[in-house]
Scaffold this active site. Sequence first.
Site, PDB file in Angstrom:
ATOM      1  N   TYR A  91       0.821  -1.217   0.000  1.00  0.00           N
ATOM      2  CA  TYR A  91       0.000   0.000   0.000  1.00  0.00           C
ATOM      3  C   TYR A  91       0.862   1.277   0.000  1.00  0.00           C
ATOM      4  O   TYR A  91       0.399   2.331   0.452  1.00  0.00           O
ATOM      5  CB  TYR A  91      -0.946  -0.001   1.202  1.00  0.00           C
ATOM      6  CG  TYR A  91      -2.168  -0.896   0.995  1.00  0.00           C
ATOM      7  CD1 TYR A  91      -3.015  -0.720  -0.096  1.00  0.00           C
ATOM      8  CD2 TYR A  91      -2.488  -1.903   1.909  1.00  0.00           C
ATOM      9  CE1 TYR A  91      -4.132  -1.527  -0.288  1.00  0.00           C
ATOM     10  CE2 TYR A  91      -3.619  -2.714   1.720  1.00  0.00           C
ATOM     11  CZ  TYR A  91      -4.431  -2.511   0.622  1.00  0.00           C
ATOM     12  OH  TYR A  91      -5.545  -3.295   0.437  1.00  0.00           O
ATOM     13  N   HIS A 123      -9.139  -6.851  -2.638  1.00  0.00           N
ATOM     14  CA  HIS A 123      -8.219  -5.986  -3.377  1.00  0.00           C
ATOM     15  C   HIS A 123      -8.044  -6.555  -4.780  1.00  0.00           C
ATOM     16  O   HIS A 123      -7.946  -7.772  -4.938  1.00  0.00           O
ATOM     17  CB  HIS A 123      -6.843  -5.943  -2.703  1.00  0.00           C
ATOM     18  CG  HIS A 123      -5.774  -5.353  -3.576  1.00  0.00           C
ATOM     19  ND1 HIS A 123      -5.553  -3.997  -3.663  1.00  0.00           N
ATOM     20  CD2 HIS A 123      -4.911  -5.933  -4.456  1.00  0.00           C
ATOM     21  CE1 HIS A 123      -4.582  -3.769  -4.546  1.00  0.00           C
ATOM     22  NE2 HIS A 123      -4.180  -4.925  -5.039  1.00  0.00           N
ATOM     23  N   GLU A 135       2.679  -5.937  -7.891  1.00  0.00           N
ATOM     24  CA  GLU A 135       2.001  -6.561  -6.752  1.00  0.00           C
ATOM     25  C   GLU A 135       2.162  -8.085  -6.758  1.00  0.00           C
ATOM     26  O   GLU A 135       2.375  -8.694  -5.712  1.00  0.00           O
ATOM     27  CB  GLU A 135       0.517  -6.188  -6.765  1.00  0.00           C
ATOM     28  CG  GLU A 135       0.269  -4.715  -6.466  1.00  0.00           C
ATOM     29  CD  GLU A 135      -1.195  -4.299  -6.626  1.00  0.00           C
ATOM     30  OE1 GLU A 135      -1.473  -3.108  -6.453  1.00  0.00           O
ATOM     31  OE2 GLU A 135      -2.035  -5.160  -6.919  1.00  0.00           O
TER      32      GLU A 135
HETATM   33  P1  IDP Z   1      -9.177   0.176  -4.094  1.00  0.00           P
HETATM   34  O1  IDP Z   1      -8.989  -0.940  -3.094  1.00  0.00           O
HETATM   35  O2  IDP Z   1     -10.575   0.218  -4.633  1.00  0.00           O
HETATM   36  O3  IDP Z   1      -8.133   0.160  -5.189  1.00  0.00           O
HETATM   37  P2  IDP Z   1      -7.739   2.454  -2.975  1.00  0.00           P
HETATM   38  O4  IDP Z   1      -8.141   3.860  -3.176  1.00  0.00           O
HETATM   39  O5  IDP Z   1      -6.540   1.947  -3.704  1.00  0.00           O
HETATM   40  O6  IDP Z   1      -9.014   1.543  -3.294  1.00  0.00           O
HETATM   41  O7  IDP Z   1      -7.540   2.237  -1.410  1.00  0.00           O
HETATM   42  C1  IDP Z   1      -6.922   1.073  -0.914  1.00  0.00           C
HETATM   43  C2  IDP Z   1      -7.685   0.579   0.262  1.00  0.00           C
HETATM   44  O8  IDP Z   1      -7.575   1.531   1.318  1.00  0.00           O
HETATM   45  C3  IDP Z   1      -9.200   0.438   0.046  1.00  0.00           C
HETATM   46  O9  IDP Z   1      -9.544  -0.786  -0.561  1.00  0.00           O
HETATM   47  C4  IDP Z   1      -9.713   0.530   1.466  1.00  0.00           C
HETATM   48  O10 IDP Z   1      -9.518  -0.718   2.151  1.00  0.00           O
HETATM   49  C5  IDP Z   1      -8.776   1.546   2.079  1.00  0.00           C
HETATM   50  N1  IDP Z   1      -9.317   2.908   2.009  1.00  0.00           N
HETATM   51  C6  IDP Z   1      -9.370   3.713   0.941  1.00  0.00           C
HETATM   52  N2  IDP Z   1      -9.923   4.899   1.228  1.00  0.00           N
HETATM   53  C7  IDP Z   1     -10.236   4.833   2.547  1.00  0.00           C
HETATM   54  C8  IDP Z   1     -10.848   5.761   3.454  1.00  0.00           C
HETATM   55  O11 IDP Z   1     -11.211   6.888   3.110  1.00  0.00           O
HETATM   56  N3  IDP Z   1     -10.996   5.316   4.736  1.00  0.00           N
HETATM   57  C9  IDP Z   1     -10.607   4.075   5.143  1.00  0.00           C
HETATM   58  N4  IDP Z   1     -10.028   3.195   4.326  1.00  0.00           N
HETATM   59  C10 IDP Z   1      -9.844   3.554   3.038  1.00  0.00           C
HETATM   60 MG    MG Z   2      -6.073   0.515  -5.172  1.00  0.00          MG
END
Ligand code: IDP
Ligand code: MG
Length: 148
Positions: free
Chosen positions: A49, A115, A126
Amino acid sequence: MERSLVLIKPDAVQRGLAGEIICRLERKGLKIVAMKMLHMDRKLAQRHYAVHKGKPFFDDLVRFITSSPLIAIVFQGKNAVEIIRQLMGETNPAKASSGTIRGDFGIDIAYNLIHGSDSLENASTEIDLFFSAEEICKYDRKMDAWIY
Ligand code: IDP
Ligand code: MG
Protein backbone atom coordinates in the site's frame (compact mmCIF):
# COMPACT_ATOMS: atom_id res chain seq x y z
CA MET A 1 -3.19 -12.86 -21.24
CA GLU A 2 -3.30 -10.36 -18.40
CA ARG A 3 -2.65 -11.24 -14.79
CA SER A 4 -3.98 -9.45 -11.74
CA LEU A 5 -3.37 -9.77 -8.01
CA VAL A 6 -6.44 -10.33 -5.88
CA LEU A 7 -6.45 -10.30 -2.09
CA ILE A 8 -9.40 -11.83 -0.28
CA LYS A 9 -9.01 -9.45 2.65
CA PRO A 10 -9.11 -10.45 6.34
CA ASP A 11 -12.74 -9.32 6.76
CA ALA A 12 -13.87 -11.61 3.91
CA VAL A 13 -11.94 -14.58 5.33
CA GLN A 14 -13.33 -13.94 8.83
CA ARG A 15 -16.86 -13.66 7.46
CA GLY A 16 -16.62 -16.92 5.51
CA LEU A 17 -16.95 -15.13 2.15
CA ALA A 18 -13.72 -16.37 0.56
CA GLY A 19 -15.43 -19.14 -1.38
CA GLU A 20 -18.21 -16.86 -2.61
CA ILE A 21 -15.72 -14.25 -3.84
CA ILE A 22 -13.41 -16.76 -5.52
CA CYS A 23 -16.48 -18.40 -7.08
CA ARG A 24 -17.62 -15.13 -8.69
CA LEU A 25 -14.22 -14.47 -10.25
CA GLU A 26 -13.79 -18.08 -11.38
CA ARG A 27 -17.32 -18.30 -12.80
CA LYS A 28 -16.65 -15.20 -14.90
CA GLY A 29 -14.05 -17.24 -16.75
CA LEU A 30 -10.86 -16.09 -15.06
CA LYS A 31 -8.21 -18.71 -14.40
CA ILE A 32 -6.45 -19.16 -11.04
CA VAL A 33 -2.71 -19.47 -11.66
CA ALA A 34 -1.44 -19.00 -8.07
CA MET A 35 -3.00 -18.93 -4.61
CA LYS A 36 -1.82 -18.87 -1.00
CA MET A 37 -3.10 -18.00 2.47
CA LEU A 38 -0.84 -15.79 4.53
CA HIS A 39 -0.81 -13.41 7.43
CA MET A 40 0.67 -10.17 6.06
CA ASP A 41 3.31 -8.47 8.19
CA ARG A 42 3.68 -4.70 8.50
CA LYS A 43 6.60 -4.58 6.10
CA LEU A 44 4.70 -6.30 3.27
CA ALA A 45 1.56 -4.24 4.00
CA GLN A 46 3.51 -0.98 3.81
CA ARG A 47 5.08 -2.04 0.50
CA HIS A 48 1.77 -3.22 -1.00
CA TYR A 49 0.00 0.00 0.00
CA ALA A 50 3.01 2.32 -0.52
CA VAL A 51 1.00 4.71 -2.76
CA HIS A 52 -1.29 5.46 0.19
CA LYS A 53 1.51 6.33 2.64
CA GLY A 54 0.77 9.66 4.30
CA LYS A 55 -3.00 9.44 3.77
CA PRO A 56 -5.17 9.71 6.89
CA PHE A 57 -6.38 6.11 6.63
CA PHE A 58 -2.93 4.56 6.03
CA ASP A 59 -2.19 3.39 9.59
CA ASP A 60 -5.68 1.92 10.02
CA LEU A 61 -5.35 0.20 6.63
CA VAL A 62 -2.04 -1.42 7.57
CA ARG A 63 -3.46 -2.45 10.97
CA PHE A 64 -6.52 -3.97 9.27
CA ILE A 65 -4.71 -5.85 6.51
CA THR A 66 -2.25 -7.35 9.04
CA SER A 67 -4.92 -8.19 11.64
CA SER A 68 -5.80 -11.68 10.40
CA PRO A 69 -4.88 -14.01 7.50
CA LEU A 70 -5.86 -13.29 3.92
CA ILE A 71 -5.82 -15.20 0.65
CA ALA A 72 -3.66 -13.94 -2.21
CA ILE A 73 -4.57 -15.11 -5.71
CA VAL A 74 -3.24 -14.45 -9.18
CA PHE A 75 -6.02 -14.53 -11.76
CA GLN A 76 -5.27 -14.71 -15.46
CA GLY A 77 -7.49 -13.87 -18.41
CA LYS A 78 -8.22 -11.45 -21.21
CA ASN A 79 -8.61 -7.96 -19.67
CA ALA A 80 -8.29 -9.55 -16.20
CA VAL A 81 -7.36 -6.27 -14.48
CA GLU A 82 -10.39 -4.33 -15.69
CA ILE A 83 -12.80 -7.25 -15.37
CA ILE A 84 -11.83 -7.86 -11.74
CA ARG A 85 -12.23 -4.16 -10.90
CA GLN A 86 -15.75 -4.31 -12.41
CA LEU A 87 -16.66 -7.41 -10.41
CA MET A 88 -15.28 -5.81 -7.20
CA GLY A 89 -17.26 -2.59 -7.46
CA GLU A 90 -16.33 0.85 -6.16
CA THR A 91 -13.90 1.23 -3.25
CA ASN A 92 -16.69 2.36 -0.89
CA PRO A 93 -19.17 -0.54 -0.55
CA ALA A 94 -21.89 1.93 0.39
CA LYS A 95 -21.63 3.37 -3.14
CA ALA A 96 -20.80 0.17 -5.02
CA SER A 97 -23.52 -1.17 -7.31
CA SER A 98 -25.41 -4.22 -6.21
CA GLY A 99 -24.26 -7.21 -8.17
CA THR A 100 -20.66 -6.33 -7.37
CA ILE A 101 -18.74 -8.04 -4.56
CA ARG A 102 -18.39 -4.86 -2.48
CA GLY A 103 -21.92 -3.74 -3.30
CA ASP A 104 -23.42 -7.05 -2.25
CA PHE A 105 -21.39 -7.82 0.86
CA GLY A 106 -19.96 -4.60 2.33
CA ILE A 107 -21.08 -1.45 4.14
CA ASP A 108 -17.92 0.35 5.31
CA ILE A 109 -14.98 1.57 3.18
CA ALA A 110 -12.48 0.16 5.68
CA TYR A 111 -14.03 -3.33 5.33
CA ASN A 112 -14.37 -3.71 1.57
CA LEU A 113 -13.47 -7.41 1.30
CA ILE A 114 -11.26 -7.53 -1.76
CA HIS A 115 -8.22 -5.99 -3.38
CA GLY A 116 -7.64 -6.10 -7.12
CA SER A 117 -4.77 -4.50 -9.03
CA ASP A 118 -5.80 -1.22 -10.69
CA SER A 119 -3.44 -1.35 -13.70
CA LEU A 120 -1.36 -3.86 -15.61
CA GLU A 121 1.82 -2.22 -14.36
CA ASN A 122 0.72 -2.34 -10.71
CA ALA A 123 -0.48 -5.91 -11.18
CA SER A 124 3.01 -7.00 -12.16
CA THR A 125 4.61 -5.21 -9.18
CA GLU A 126 2.00 -6.56 -6.75
CA ILE A 127 2.23 -10.15 -8.03
CA ASP A 128 6.01 -10.01 -7.50
CA LEU A 129 5.45 -8.91 -3.88
CA PHE A 130 3.43 -12.04 -3.09
CA PHE A 131 4.64 -14.75 -5.46
CA SER A 132 7.91 -15.99 -6.93
CA ALA A 133 7.96 -16.82 -10.64
CA GLU A 134 7.99 -20.58 -9.81
CA GLU A 135 4.76 -20.24 -7.83
CA ILE A 136 2.79 -19.10 -10.90
CA CYS A 137 1.36 -22.19 -12.60
CA LYS A 138 1.23 -22.55 -16.35
CA TYR A 139 -1.49 -24.86 -17.60
CA ASP A 140 -4.19 -25.08 -20.27
CA ARG A 141 -7.90 -25.34 -19.61
CA LYS A 142 -9.94 -26.96 -22.34
CA MET A 143 -12.91 -24.81 -21.39
CA ASP A 144 -11.07 -21.59 -22.33
CA ALA A 145 -12.02 -22.36 -25.94
CA TRP A 146 -15.63 -21.82 -24.78
CA ILE A 147 -14.84 -18.50 -23.08
CA TYR A 148 -12.72 -16.78 -25.72
P1 IDP B 1 -9.18 0.18 -4.09
O1 IDP B 1 -8.99 -0.94 -3.09
O2 IDP B 1 -10.57 0.22 -4.63
O3 IDP B 1 -8.13 0.16 -5.19
P2 IDP B 1 -7.74 2.45 -2.97
O4 IDP B 1 -8.14 3.86 -3.18
O5 IDP B 1 -6.54 1.95 -3.70
O6 IDP B 1 -9.01 1.54 -3.29
O7 IDP B 1 -7.54 2.24 -1.41
C1 IDP B 1 -6.92 1.07 -0.91
C2 IDP B 1 -7.69 0.58 0.26
O8 IDP B 1 -7.57 1.53 1.32
C3 IDP B 1 -9.20 0.44 0.05
O9 IDP B 1 -9.54 -0.79 -0.56
C4 IDP B 1 -9.71 0.53 1.47
O10 IDP B 1 -9.52 -0.72 2.15
C5 IDP B 1 -8.78 1.55 2.08
N1 IDP B 1 -9.32 2.91 2.01
C6 IDP B 1 -9.37 3.71 0.94
N2 IDP B 1 -9.92 4.90 1.23
C7 IDP B 1 -10.24 4.83 2.55
C8 IDP B 1 -10.85 5.76 3.45
O11 IDP B 1 -11.21 6.89 3.11
N3 IDP B 1 -11.00 5.32 4.74
C9 IDP B 1 -10.61 4.07 5.14
N4 IDP B 1 -10.03 3.20 4.33
C10 IDP B 1 -9.84 3.55 3.04
MG1 MG C 1 -6.07 0.51 -5.17
